[in-house]
Each structure stands twice: as C-alpha cells, then as structure tokens.
Design an enzyme around this catalytic site. Structure first.
Site, PDB file in Angstrom:
ATOM      1  CG  ASP A  97      -2.196  -0.808   0.946  1.00 18.34           C
ATOM      2  OD1 ASP A  97      -2.265  -1.435  -0.127  1.00 18.34           O
ATOM      3  OD2 ASP A  97      -3.099  -0.818   1.800  1.00 18.34           O
ATOM      4  CG  ASP A 128      -7.513  33.770 -35.979  1.00 21.43           C
ATOM      5  OD1 ASP A 128      -7.929  33.869 -37.148  1.00 21.43           O
ATOM      6  OD2 ASP A 128      -6.352  33.986 -35.644  1.00 21.43           O
ATOM      7  N   GLY A 153      -3.718  25.626 -36.643  1.00 22.65           N
ATOM      8  CA  GLY A 153      -3.624  25.737 -38.082  1.00 22.65           C
ATOM      9  C   GLY A 153      -4.846  25.259 -38.824  1.00 22.65           C
ATOM     10  CG  LEU A 154      -7.027  22.307 -37.425  1.00 22.57           C
ATOM     11  CD1 LEU A 154      -7.851  21.384 -36.550  1.00 22.57           C
ATOM     12  CD2 LEU A 154      -6.570  21.575 -38.657  1.00 22.57           C
TER      13      LEU A 154
END
EC number: 1.3.7.7
Length: 520
Positions: free
Chosen positions: A36, A282, A417-418
């Site tokens: 334990d 953005d 970057g999408l």
C-alpha cells in the site's frame, strides 16, 4: 465488485494522505500491509514533490497476521511521534487493514502521545478519495479549531479577512489557484487569514475561527467543513467557484458583499484577455463546435458555463464522477438540454464520446487517452491527471489569469492551423500534402515522404452487415487534400452521413454535403 484498469479516484485513505501531505506539521500513521506504500509515488512521481508524504505505514506482512498486529500499529505510532515530533497526528487504516479490525482510534487514545490525535473512520469499500479528503479535513478542523469568541466590530480601516478552504496536495492546479485568488482578494482589499489545508500548520487550523468569512475553493474538499464553520462560528461562505470570466466577476461581487466593500475600483483595474480573444475573428471559427465535458463536479460545472457562455461551444455531453455533487451537474445538464452522465466507469464515458462524436473533449487524464484513441482534440481540466499537468510554471484555472490559461488550453487544440480560411488558402499548396517533404529537410535533398499517414481503422459503418460504402476516385482525391491529422474524422463523418442518407457511394458532392451537415 468490478475489476478495472483505470479509476477516477483512489480509496479514501489516499484522500487523507492528500490532506496530511498538504499540511506542514501533521503526521499520518496508516495501518497498511506491504504494497500500500504505492501511494507515495502519486506525490513524488506524478506531482513531483521534493519530499515524501508525511505518512508512516505499519507495513505488516502475511506472516504477521497470526500475531498481534495491534502491537505493530502501536509501535509504529509511538516511533513516528518520536522521530517526526508533529504538532498533530492522523491515524487510520487502509482498505486491506480495515479487514483485520484492529482499533486505531482506541490505540491512539491509549497511546499517551501529547499532541492532538485525530482517528479517521473511512469506509474503504463504500467511499472514495475526494470523500476521504473532505472527511479528514472536517475531522481535523473539528479537533483543532479554537472555540469561537464574540467577534468585536471591525475597526475602520482594518481590512476584512477570509479563509481559503479546499486546496490540497495532488490537486489540479491548486497551488496556482491559491496564488491567483490571494492576488485577487488583495486587490479587493481583503486579507487571507488562513489557507487550509495547503501549507497550513496545526496552529493555523486552530485560527480558522478568526476570519470574517470562508472562501470555498473546491466544494468536493471544503464544503462540509465550511458548512460546519458557518453553523458554529457564524462565518458565511462563498458559493461561486471563480473559474471563467463570468464566474470570476460573480465571485468578486459575492466576496465584496460578504466583506462589506465596493468592488468597482478593483474590477476596473483587474484585466483579462479572454473576452477580446474570444471575440477575435480566429475564435469565430470555434462558434458552435461540439464539446464533451467529463470531470470532477467543480471543474465540470465551470467548464460547461465557460464553453456555452464565453466561448460559444455547443455542449453535447456533460458528466462527472463526483457522485456527491451529481444533483448540481444534473441541473446544469438540464439547463443545456442534455442528460448528465454520472459514473465512475471510464468505459461508459468512452462509449458516450464515441456516440456523440464531439470535436473537443474536456476531461481528465482518462478522457485524454480516450480522445487520443478516437482522434479527437482534448484538453485536461480536472484530476486525475498525469505528470505534465503539474507544470513548473504558474498555470492557474481560477481568476482572470486562470481564464487566460483556459483560453489557451481549450482553443489551441481546435485551432492548430485549422482555421477555415487557411485550409482554403493552402489546401493545394505543395507543402501541405501527403508527399511533401518537411521544409527544414528539403535542402538535404530528401525527396520521399517523411511521415506516413496511419492506416484508417475499419469504420463502424463499413463493418456493419450492410454493403460497404464505396468512395468514388474523385472523392478520394478530394479527401486526400484534407490535412492528414483531421482526414480520419472527415472520412468517418462522410461515411456516417452517407449511411444515414442511404447512399452506397461517396462522391465529391457527398463529401461537401457531409462537411456542411456536421459543420452546422
């Protein structure tokens, strides 16, 4: 009993260890077998603390079960006091030691150790880690806090004082949240009397009754204690957790009312960049993105509010493993028009993520693994977490700086970057196709592709008994123009759309119809 590989919470004695480790001069004697002691690794390896938890294990072995294990516990308790000289002690048993029914509380009472000893009764087979932490903190406060005295009216010019309740060791960003909330309160003209249990001493716990009110930072840990202090010391408590811009503003108004001060000047001075960032062009790309949230109750509720009210996401799933706060999560889910998922089974969570197909998952370390396997963006918002979620830098979740951190953590997984306009501009670019050589290697004359796209797993629709869906050559060519890291999802969406419409072939038009359908 259900065997599992992952678990959201440990047994309640791990919660007690989080309290003991957060405190400075309290020692915990745990009646536990060999094995334990694994819990030490949670603090030294995951949280990267520079010292072991202040815990002494009795570490009895199988051969000891035929002897007097109570004597082993008594010897360990006396030895730990002589070695560490704590100002208070916690004693209890782990889930395994609970079965041999020694009596740590009775042994502690008869030990003659000259400091306060708090015996813990933590039912290991009914309760879990956060409950164990809350119960330990509550019992410790009841034992140590000094009786309340009649408070004299605060003199003019004397700043009001509050306690910060709830931050522990192994908590998600607790260290940084304390710093941020202390800064925010200071700007409001409020002093912190005691922060507990994180970095508090036994004497600090005794002084809790001297504050004007209590700030409940994490209800899972501090709600029980704050309610007890409210009943016995007439200390009001906060009910708003300041995670997110709106919640932070509401929290400021709440503490200002409790302290009897005007927050206008401080609100004007305090700055946050999230509102401007979320209004930028953005960020408009994120509006309506579908998000799934699963965490402890505090962070799940906060995330649902931020996602729906501040970032414009659509919350399609909301859940928690904190059963003690299931009612609050269900109420929030009802407001959002969805049904809450209350479970501690990660397989149920994974199934719901698969069914809902969100575009962002906000969750724990478990959900990070689930999202990674399914190819979905993810941000970690709650414990349990891994080593990378204890950064060396300051990275709070609470207050206005916490809102900035959240914006960065939640938005970048979806952006990266999408942005739509960039995809449109660069989709035909020679650098952004499968055969492109990384630009930093082109000068070395490499001509072959450096990164091979991972083969797609058979889609559920294709694996069905129905006939497989056929991709037309033009549609396949168009699909390959999509960056590889989102191509798998676009393919799955198109096939799911075609299956829903009863189409056996996917054309270029089908691909764009599917994009429009899932982009709504």
């Amino acid at each position: 009993m259900q065997l599992t590989v992952w678990t959201y919470e440990g047994p309640p004695h791990v919660g007690a260890m989080r309290i003991a480790t957060a405190l400075k001069d309290v020692h915990y004697v745990l009646h536990a077998p060999q094995g334990d002691t694994y819990a030490d690794l949670l603090f030294t390896m995951i949280e990267r603390r520079d010292h072991r938890p202040p815990v002494t294990y009795t570490t009895f072995q199988a051969r000891d079960l035929g002897k007097d294990t109570a004597e082993i516990f008594r010897d360990a308790m006396l030895a730990s006091y002589e070695r560490f000289k704590p100002n208070a002690m916690l004693v209890g048993a782990s889930c395994t030691a609970e079965l041999i029914q020694d009596d740590p509380a009775g042994l502690a009472a008869a030990s003659g150790i000259p400091v306060p000893i708090v015996p813990l009764e933590l039912p290991s087979y009914q309760k879990k880690e956060n409950w164990g932490a809350a119960e330990t903190f509550y019992q410790l406060v009841r034992k140590l806090v000094r009786p309340a005295e009649e408070a004299a009216p605060r003199e003019e010019g004397v700043r009001p004082r509050c306690n910060l309740l709830g931050p522990t060791a192994l908590g998600f960003r607790h260290r940084d949240d304390v710093r941020e909330i202390t800064y925010l309160l200071d700007k409001l003209g409020i002093d912190v009397n005691v922060c507990a249990p994180l970095n508090a001493t036994a004497e600090d716990i005794a002084r809790l009754g001297e504050a004007d009110f209590n700030v409940v930072m994490y209800p899972e840990i501090a709600d029980t204690t704050a309610r007890w202090l409210e009943r016995n010391f007439k200390q009001p408590r906060t009910t708003i957790v300041p995670i997110g811009v709106g919640a932070t503003r509401d929290f400021i108004h709440e503490v200002a009312e409790l302290a009897g001060i005007d927050p206008a000047a401080a609100l004007k001075e305090l700055e946050c960049r999230l509102p401007w960032y979320s209004r930028s062009i953005d960020s408009n790309y994120l509006t309506g993105k579908r998000v799934f949230i699963f965490a402890d109750a505090t962070h799940a509720l906060a995330a649902a509010r931020i996602a729906s009210e501040e970032l414009g996401y659509e919350v399609v799933g909301l859940g928690t493993y904190s059963r003690e706060f299931a009612r609050d999560v269900r109420a929030k889910a009802k407001d959002l028009g969805i049904e809450a998922l209350i479970t501690d089974d990660y397989l149920e969570v994974e199934q719901q993520v698969q069914d809902l197909q969100p575009e962002l998952v906000l969750g724990t370390q478990m959900e990070r693994h689930i999202a990674k396997r399914l190819g979905i963006a993810c941000a970690v918002i709650s414990a349990p977490v891994h080593v990378q979620d204890y950064p060396a830098r300051t990275s709070p979740q609470m207050g206005f700086e916490g809102a900035n951190v959240i914006f960065d953590d939640w938005v970048h997984p979806l952006m990266m970057g999408l942005e739509e306009h960039l995809l449109g501009m660069f989709r035909e670019d020679f650098e952004f196709n499968d055969d492109a050589v990384p630009s930093h290697l082109a000068m070395h004359g490499e001509t072959g592709p450096r990164v091979q796209a991972q083969p797609e797993k058979p889609d559920a629709a294709a694996a069905d008994d129905k006939a497989p869906i056929i991709w037309e050559p033009d549609a396949e060519k168009e699909l390959r123009k999509i960056p590889f890291f989102v191509r798998g999802k676009a393919k799955r969406n198109a096939e799911a759309f075609a299956a829903e419409k009863g189409l056996s072939q996917i054309t270029v038009e089908t691909l764009y119809d599917a994009k429009a359908h899932f982009g709504r």
